[in-house]
Design a protein around this motif. Sequence first.
Motif, PDB file in Angstrom:
ATOM      1  N   ALA A 122       0.884  -1.020  -0.084  1.00  0.00           N
ATOM      2  CA  ALA A 122       0.086   0.148   0.058  1.00  0.00           C
ATOM      3  C   ALA A 122       0.761   1.226   0.086  1.00  0.00           C
ATOM      4  O   ALA A 122       2.102   1.221   0.284  1.00  0.00           O
ATOM      5  CB  ALA A 122      -0.982   0.038   1.132  1.00  0.00           C
ATOM      6  N   VAL A 123       0.263   2.383  -0.297  1.00  0.00           N
ATOM      7  CA  VAL A 123       1.024   3.764  -0.282  1.00  0.00           C
ATOM      8  C   VAL A 123       1.674   3.949   0.992  1.00  0.00           C
ATOM      9  O   VAL A 123       0.829   4.022   1.972  1.00  0.00           O
ATOM     10  CB  VAL A 123       0.210   4.871  -0.821  1.00  0.00           C
ATOM     11  N   PRO A 124       2.929   4.058   1.047  1.00  0.00           N
ATOM     12  CA  PRO A 124       3.633   4.299   2.357  1.00  0.00           C
ATOM     13  C   PRO A 124       3.642   5.779   2.797  1.00  0.00           C
ATOM     14  O   PRO A 124       3.343   6.581   1.972  1.00  0.00           O
ATOM     15  CB  PRO A 124       5.246   4.166   1.993  1.00  0.00           C
ATOM     16  N   PRO A 125       3.463   6.004   4.110  1.00  0.00           N
ATOM     17  CA  PRO A 125       3.162   7.195   4.561  1.00  0.00           C
ATOM     18  C   PRO A 125       4.601   8.267   4.312  1.00  0.00           C
ATOM     19  O   PRO A 125       4.104   9.766   4.442  1.00  0.00           O
ATOM     20  CB  PRO A 125       3.374   7.141   6.154  1.00  0.00           C
ATOM     21  N   ASP A 126       5.377   7.888   3.933  1.00  0.00           N
ATOM     22  CA  ASP A 126       6.614   8.632   3.697  1.00  0.00           C
ATOM     23  C   ASP A 126       6.964   9.046   2.070  1.00  0.00           C
ATOM     24  O   ASP A 126       7.846   9.689   1.804  1.00  0.00           O
ATOM     25  CB  ASP A 126       7.884   8.158   4.229  1.00  0.00           C
ATOM     26  N   ALA A 127       5.840   8.581   1.362  1.00  0.00           N
ATOM     27  CA  ALA A 127       5.918   8.791  -0.187  1.00  0.00           C
ATOM     28  C   ALA A 127       5.856  10.393  -0.457  1.00  0.00           C
ATOM     29  O   ALA A 127       5.054  10.998   0.282  1.00  0.00           O
ATOM     30  CB  ALA A 127       4.532   8.246  -0.707  1.00  0.00           C
ATOM     31  N   GLU A 128       6.823  10.772  -1.028  1.00  0.00           N
ATOM     32  CA  GLU A 128       6.851  12.185  -1.597  1.00  0.00           C
ATOM     33  C   GLU A 128       6.081  12.627  -2.707  1.00  0.00           C
ATOM     34  O   GLU A 128       5.534  13.688  -2.990  1.00  0.00           O
ATOM     35  CB  GLU A 128       8.275  12.720  -1.647  1.00  0.00           C
ATOM     36  N   LEU A 129       5.834  11.707  -3.615  1.00  0.00           N
ATOM     37  CA  LEU A 129       5.237  11.677  -4.782  1.00  0.00           C
ATOM     38  C   LEU A 129       4.200  10.604  -4.993  1.00  0.00           C
ATOM     39  O   LEU A 129       4.465   9.403  -5.052  1.00  0.00           O
ATOM     40  CB  LEU A 129       5.962  11.875  -6.086  1.00  0.00           C
ATOM     41  N   VAL A 130       2.943  10.513  -5.314  1.00  0.00           N
ATOM     42  CA  VAL A 130       2.040   9.346  -5.217  1.00  0.00           C
ATOM     43  C   VAL A 130       1.384   9.641  -6.689  1.00  0.00           C
ATOM     44  O   VAL A 130       0.762  10.738  -6.947  1.00  0.00           O
ATOM     45  CB  VAL A 130       0.953   9.433  -4.540  1.00  0.00           C
ATOM     46  N   LEU A 177     -13.578   5.390  -9.381  1.00  0.00           N
ATOM     47  CA  LEU A 177     -12.326   4.417  -8.751  1.00  0.00           C
ATOM     48  C   LEU A 177     -11.191   5.451  -8.540  1.00  0.00           C
ATOM     49  O   LEU A 177     -10.621   5.207  -7.468  1.00  0.00           O
ATOM     50  CB  LEU A 177     -12.113   3.379  -9.780  1.00  0.00           C
ATOM     51  N   LYS A 178     -10.766   6.316  -9.571  1.00  0.00           N
ATOM     52  CA  LYS A 178      -9.512   7.025  -9.382  1.00  0.00           C
ATOM     53  C   LYS A 178      -9.936   8.017  -8.114  1.00  0.00           C
ATOM     54  O   LYS A 178      -9.150   8.259  -7.355  1.00  0.00           O
ATOM     55  CB  LYS A 178      -9.579   7.846 -10.625  1.00  0.00           C
ATOM     56  N   ALA A 179     -11.380   8.669  -8.009  1.00  0.00           N
ATOM     57  CA  ALA A 179     -11.365   9.479  -6.783  1.00  0.00           C
ATOM     58  C   ALA A 179     -11.243   8.601  -5.551  1.00  0.00           C
ATOM     59  O   ALA A 179     -10.699   9.312  -4.698  1.00  0.00           O
ATOM     60  CB  ALA A 179     -12.784  10.001  -7.050  1.00  0.00           C
ATOM     61  N   ALA A 180     -11.850   7.383  -5.520  1.00  0.00           N
ATOM     62  CA  ALA A 180     -11.726   6.649  -4.123  1.00  0.00           C
ATOM     63  C   ALA A 180     -10.146   6.293  -3.769  1.00  0.00           C
ATOM     64  O   ALA A 180      -9.811   6.478  -2.747  1.00  0.00           O
ATOM     65  CB  ALA A 180     -12.480   5.259  -4.350  1.00  0.00           C
ATOM     66  N   VAL A 181      -9.385   5.799  -4.959  1.00  0.00           N
ATOM     67  CA  VAL A 181      -8.016   5.527  -4.676  1.00  0.00           C
ATOM     68  C   VAL A 181      -7.100   6.945  -4.032  1.00  0.00           C
ATOM     69  O   VAL A 181      -6.239   6.929  -3.204  1.00  0.00           O
ATOM     70  CB  VAL A 181      -7.275   4.685  -5.763  1.00  0.00           C
ATOM     71  N   LEU A 182      -7.465   7.846  -5.060  1.00  0.00           N
ATOM     72  CA  LEU A 182      -6.562   9.367  -4.389  1.00  0.00           C
ATOM     73  C   LEU A 182      -7.267   9.557  -2.997  1.00  0.00           C
ATOM     74  O   LEU A 182      -6.314  10.191  -2.461  1.00  0.00           O
ATOM     75  CB  LEU A 182      -7.149  10.115  -5.523  1.00  0.00           C
ATOM     76  N   ALA A 183      -8.480   9.565  -2.481  1.00  0.00           N
ATOM     77  CA  ALA A 183      -9.007   9.711  -1.403  1.00  0.00           C
ATOM     78  C   ALA A 183      -8.258   8.790  -0.168  1.00  0.00           C
ATOM     79  O   ALA A 183      -7.719   9.551   0.598  1.00  0.00           O
ATOM     80  CB  ALA A 183     -10.421   9.780  -1.319  1.00  0.00           C
ATOM     81  N   GLN A 184      -8.072   7.857  -0.667  1.00  0.00           N
ATOM     82  CA  GLN A 184      -7.465   6.720   0.479  1.00  0.00           C
ATOM     83  C   GLN A 184      -5.842   7.088   0.430  1.00  0.00           C
ATOM     84  O   GLN A 184      -5.346   7.176   1.335  1.00  0.00           O
ATOM     85  CB  GLN A 184      -7.445   5.195  -0.439  1.00  0.00           C
ATOM     86  N   ALA A 185      -5.170   7.254  -0.680  1.00  0.00           N
ATOM     87  CA  ALA A 185      -3.851   7.416  -0.724  1.00  0.00           C
ATOM     88  C   ALA A 185      -3.570   8.894   0.035  1.00  0.00           C
ATOM     89  O   ALA A 185      -2.662   9.035   1.003  1.00  0.00           O
ATOM     90  CB  ALA A 185      -3.496   8.103  -2.066  1.00  0.00           C
ATOM     91  N   GLU A 186      -4.600  10.186   0.025  1.00  0.00           N
ATOM     92  CA  GLU A 186      -4.430  11.451   0.685  1.00  0.00           C
ATOM     93  C   GLU A 186      -4.300  11.146   2.339  1.00  0.00           C
ATOM     94  O   GLU A 186      -3.491  11.744   3.003  1.00  0.00           O
ATOM     95  CB  GLU A 186      -5.422  12.205   0.250  1.00  0.00           C
ATOM     96  N   SER A 187      -5.185  10.043   2.779  1.00  0.00           N
ATOM     97  CA  SER A 187      -5.146   9.731   3.983  1.00  0.00           C
ATOM     98  C   SER A 187      -4.096   9.252   4.489  1.00  0.00           C
ATOM     99  O   SER A 187      -3.781   9.192   5.982  1.00  0.00           O
ATOM    100  CB  SER A 187      -6.545   8.912   4.269  1.00  0.00           C
ATOM    101  N   ARG A 188      -3.065   8.666   3.639  1.00  0.00           N
ATOM    102  CA  ARG A 188      -1.847   7.761   4.053  1.00  0.00           C
ATOM    103  C   ARG A 188      -0.691   8.724   3.908  1.00  0.00           C
ATOM    104  O   ARG A 188       0.200   8.221   4.881  1.00  0.00           O
ATOM    105  CB  ARG A 188      -1.815   6.554   3.308  1.00  0.00           C
ATOM    106  N   VAL A 189      -0.591   9.781   3.395  1.00  0.00           N
ATOM    107  CA  VAL A 189       0.573  10.459   3.279  1.00  0.00           C
ATOM    108  C   VAL A 189       0.535  12.036   3.884  1.00  0.00           C
ATOM    109  O   VAL A 189      -0.464  12.284   4.421  1.00  0.00           O
ATOM    110  CB  VAL A 189       1.054  10.713   1.823  1.00  0.00           C
ATOM    111  N   GLY A 190       1.705  12.501   4.058  1.00  0.00           N
ATOM    112  CA  GLY A 190       1.982  13.759   4.760  1.00  0.00           C
ATOM    113  C   GLY A 190       1.454  14.745   3.837  1.00  0.00           C
ATOM    114  O   GLY A 190       1.104  14.771   2.645  1.00  0.00           O
ATOM    115  N   ASP A 191       1.374  16.141   4.378  1.00  0.00           N
ATOM    116  CA  ASP A 191       0.565  16.985   3.862  1.00  0.00           C
ATOM    117  C   ASP A 191       1.577  17.545   2.651  1.00  0.00           C
ATOM    118  O   ASP A 191       0.980  18.354   1.636  1.00  0.00           O
ATOM    119  CB  ASP A 191       0.421  18.273   4.841  1.00  0.00           C
ATOM    120  N   GLY A 192       2.896  17.417   2.817  1.00  0.00           N
ATOM    121  CA  GLY A 192       3.759  17.793   1.745  1.00  0.00           C
ATOM    122  C   GLY A 192       3.860  16.874   0.510  1.00  0.00           C
ATOM    123  O   GLY A 192       4.566  17.423  -0.544  1.00  0.00           O
ATOM    124  N   ALA A 193       3.223  15.711   0.385  1.00  0.00           N
ATOM    125  CA  ALA A 193       3.099  14.708  -0.624  1.00  0.00           C
ATOM    126  C   ALA A 193       2.687  15.482  -1.906  1.00  0.00           C
ATOM    127  O   ALA A 193       1.207  16.141  -1.667  1.00  0.00           O
ATOM    128  CB  ALA A 193       2.540  13.581  -0.443  1.00  0.00           C
TER     129      ALA A 193
END
Length: 269
Positions: free
Chosen positions: A66-74, A84-100
């Motif tokens: 899964a998308v790691p919390p330290d990802a700088e670019l997703v 589908l795209k909206a769902a996976v993007l929202a999930q990714a946003e919840s996993r990474v920092g504000d700077g990604a």
Amino acid sequence: MQVAVIGGGRMGAGIAQVFLARGDRVTVQEPEAEAARWRIAEGLAIAESKGVADKDAAMARLTMAAVPPDAELVIEAVPEDPALKAAVLAQAESRVGDGAVLATNTSSLSITELAAALDRPERLIGLHFFNPVPVQRLVEIIVTESTPADVLERARRHVEHIGKTSVVVNDSPGFASSRLGVLLGLEAIRMVEEGVASPEDIDTAMALGYGHPMGPLKLGDLVGLDVRLAIAEYLHARLGPRFEPPKLLRDKVAAGELGRKSGKGFYDW
């Protein structure tokens, strides 16, 4: 840099490959993990034969998870399904920092509409890669009215980092490349439908007469005629009758003649 790619199909695998070849750590989120790993390894083997990658070293930096919390670019690279795209993007946003930086690899869908599913919609940007990713030199960067200057600048640096050239396009149906490319492809299909010339001769005319690397009908076969139809239908709904899909395109998709992936389209593969 830690990069995350969501989707390990042909496009996602290609995107992962080019970042791995540049020395980055890449995590690929894909349910069919082994198939995705094989695609990436195969691509890196080809790159190694050309002296532009070390396959074993690159594969050692690849993680299937899964998308790691330290990802700088997703970079999201799942099929062209807005929900589908909206769902996976929202999930990714919840996993990474504000700077990604969050990016979608859509070829035609509205970035603004996809971003509406995010808590911070301004952080989403379009990074439209072209197939095959390791070979194609262009990346289309799509910005919205709310894209911050620093997000655009970071996106430009990421594209430069993997040795590609970027163009910046405002969020609009089909952007620049898909809008022009699909229109050319649809007209080529109409010419076949009307008996103007054979697919081979139409493609040869564009390749030799206009310097295109391949003609629009062969390109459609490579992209997938089902994908071409879906984009045309989207653009038809947004931009009007000039993008109406020809009956021949609909008939081929209905018959399962999707191009290279099915063995037959406008060409036999």
